[in-house]
Scaffold this motif. Structure first.
Motif, PDB file in Angstrom:
ATOM      1  N   UNK A  39       0.839  -1.189   0.000  1.00 33.31           N
ATOM      2  CA  UNK A  39       0.000   0.000   0.000  1.00 33.31           C
ATOM      3  C   UNK A  39       0.874   1.240   0.000  1.00 33.31           C
ATOM      4  N   UNK A  40       0.549   2.159  -0.876  1.00 33.83           N
ATOM      5  CA  UNK A  40       1.256   3.433  -0.911  1.00 33.83           C
ATOM      6  C   UNK A  40       0.329   4.524  -0.364  1.00 33.83           C
ATOM      7  N   UNK A  41       0.904   5.368   0.493  1.00 38.54           N
ATOM      8  CA  UNK A  41       0.143   6.450   1.109  1.00 38.54           C
ATOM      9  C   UNK A  41       0.788   7.782   0.738  1.00 38.54           C
ATOM     10  N   UNK A  42      -0.035   8.741   0.333  1.00 33.75           N
ATOM     11  CA  UNK A  42       0.464  10.064  -0.031  1.00 33.75           C
ATOM     12  C   UNK A  42      -0.288  11.112   0.795  1.00 33.75           C
ATOM     13  N   UNK A  43       0.485  11.836   1.619  1.00 33.41           N
ATOM     14  CA  UNK A  43      -0.076  12.870   2.480  1.00 33.41           C
ATOM     15  C   UNK A  43      -0.079  14.219   1.766  1.00 33.41           C
ATOM     16  N   UNK A  44      -1.105  15.016   2.036  1.00 32.43           N
ATOM     17  CA  UNK A  44      -1.166  16.366   1.477  1.00 32.43           C
ATOM     18  C   UNK A  44      -2.024  17.248   2.369  1.00 32.43           C
ATOM     19  N   UNK A  45      -1.978  18.556   2.094  1.00 33.40           N
ATOM     20  CA  UNK A  45      -2.872  19.476   2.777  1.00 33.40           C
ATOM     21  C   UNK A  45      -2.227  20.341   3.831  1.00 33.40           C
ATOM     22  N   UNK A  46      -0.951  20.116   4.107  1.00 32.05           N
ATOM     23  CA  UNK A  46      -0.286  20.938   5.104  1.00 32.05           C
ATOM     24  C   UNK A  46      -0.065  22.353   4.599  1.00 32.05           C
ATOM     25  N   UNK A  47       0.425  23.203   5.499  1.00 28.50           N
ATOM     26  CA  UNK A  47       0.692  24.577   5.121  1.00 28.50           C
ATOM     27  C   UNK A  47       0.965  25.440   6.321  1.00 28.50           C
ATOM     28  N   UNK A  48       0.994  26.745   6.079  1.00 25.53           N
ATOM     29  CA  UNK A  48       1.224  27.741   7.127  1.00 25.53           C
ATOM     30  C   UNK A  48      -0.112  28.389   7.470  1.00 25.53           C
ATOM     31  N   UNK A  49      -0.424  28.425   8.757  1.00 25.35           N
ATOM     32  CA  UNK A  49      -1.693  28.988   9.197  1.00 25.35           C
ATOM     33  C   UNK A  49      -1.473  29.732  10.506  1.00 25.35           C
ATOM     34  N   UNK A  50      -2.279  30.733  10.737  1.00 26.03           N
ATOM     35  CA  UNK A  50      -2.192  31.452  12.006  1.00 26.03           C
ATOM     36  C   UNK A  50      -2.891  30.669  13.111  1.00 26.03           C
ATOM     37  N   UNK A  51      -2.477  30.917  14.331  1.00 26.51           N
ATOM     38  CA  UNK A  51      -3.132  30.293  15.480  1.00 26.51           C
ATOM     39  C   UNK A  51      -4.625  30.577  15.439  1.00 26.51           C
ATOM     40  N   UNK A  52      -5.406  29.545  15.727  1.00 29.19           N
ATOM     41  CA  UNK A  52      -6.853  29.650  15.659  1.00 29.19           C
ATOM     42  C   UNK A  52      -7.430  29.231  14.324  1.00 29.19           C
ATOM     43  N   UNK A  53      -6.567  29.052  13.340  1.00 37.92           N
ATOM     44  CA  UNK A  53      -7.007  28.667  12.014  1.00 37.92           C
ATOM     45  C   UNK A  53      -7.235  27.175  11.871  1.00 37.92           C
TER      46      UNK A  53
END
Length: 123
Positions: A1-15
């Motif tokens: 099984x291959x797993x690909x993660x995505x969706x990270x980033x830079x966000x302000x606190x509370x976001x």
């Protein structure tokens, strides 16, 4: 099984951010899924877990009430919705899959891992 993660980033606190983990090459519904994270200089930490059917979940105390794990077996994808983010949530987040019993929080029992996605929360 291959797993690909995505969706990270830079966000302000509370976001908020929503991470995704897309699986291929196996029968996704056979696996209990988990999310782990690792911050610089710290040990890998369990975050959230979901059973094969999606009926059971478990969260670490540090994220309970703020993060939600979900899965769509038809799309072979597991998600981590992260709300009210805090600077302490800054880490690389990895999804992982195991055939072992639901609720296992030991990273070593997870056979398959995503490459990770960076989440950075600014204060």
């Amino acid at each position: 099984v291959q797993l690909v993660d995505s969706g990270g980033g830079l966000v302000q606190a509370g976001g908020s951010l929503r991470l995704s983990c897309a699986a291929s090459g196996g029968t996704f519904s056979w696996y209990n899924m988990g999310w782990f994270r690792q911050a610089p200089g710290k040990e890998r930490e369990p975050v959230a877990f979901m059973s094969r059917s999606g009926e059971r979940t478990h969260y670490s105390d540090s994220v309970k009430g703020r993060f939600t794990i979900s899965r769509d077996n038809a799309k072979n994808t597991v998600y981590l919705q992260m709300n009210n983010l805090e600077p302490e949530d800054t880490a690389i987040y990895h999804c992982a899959a195991t055939n072992r019993a639901f609720g296992e929080q030991r990273a070593e029992v997870y056979e398959y891992w995503g490459q990770g996605t960076q989440v950075t929360v600014s204060s």
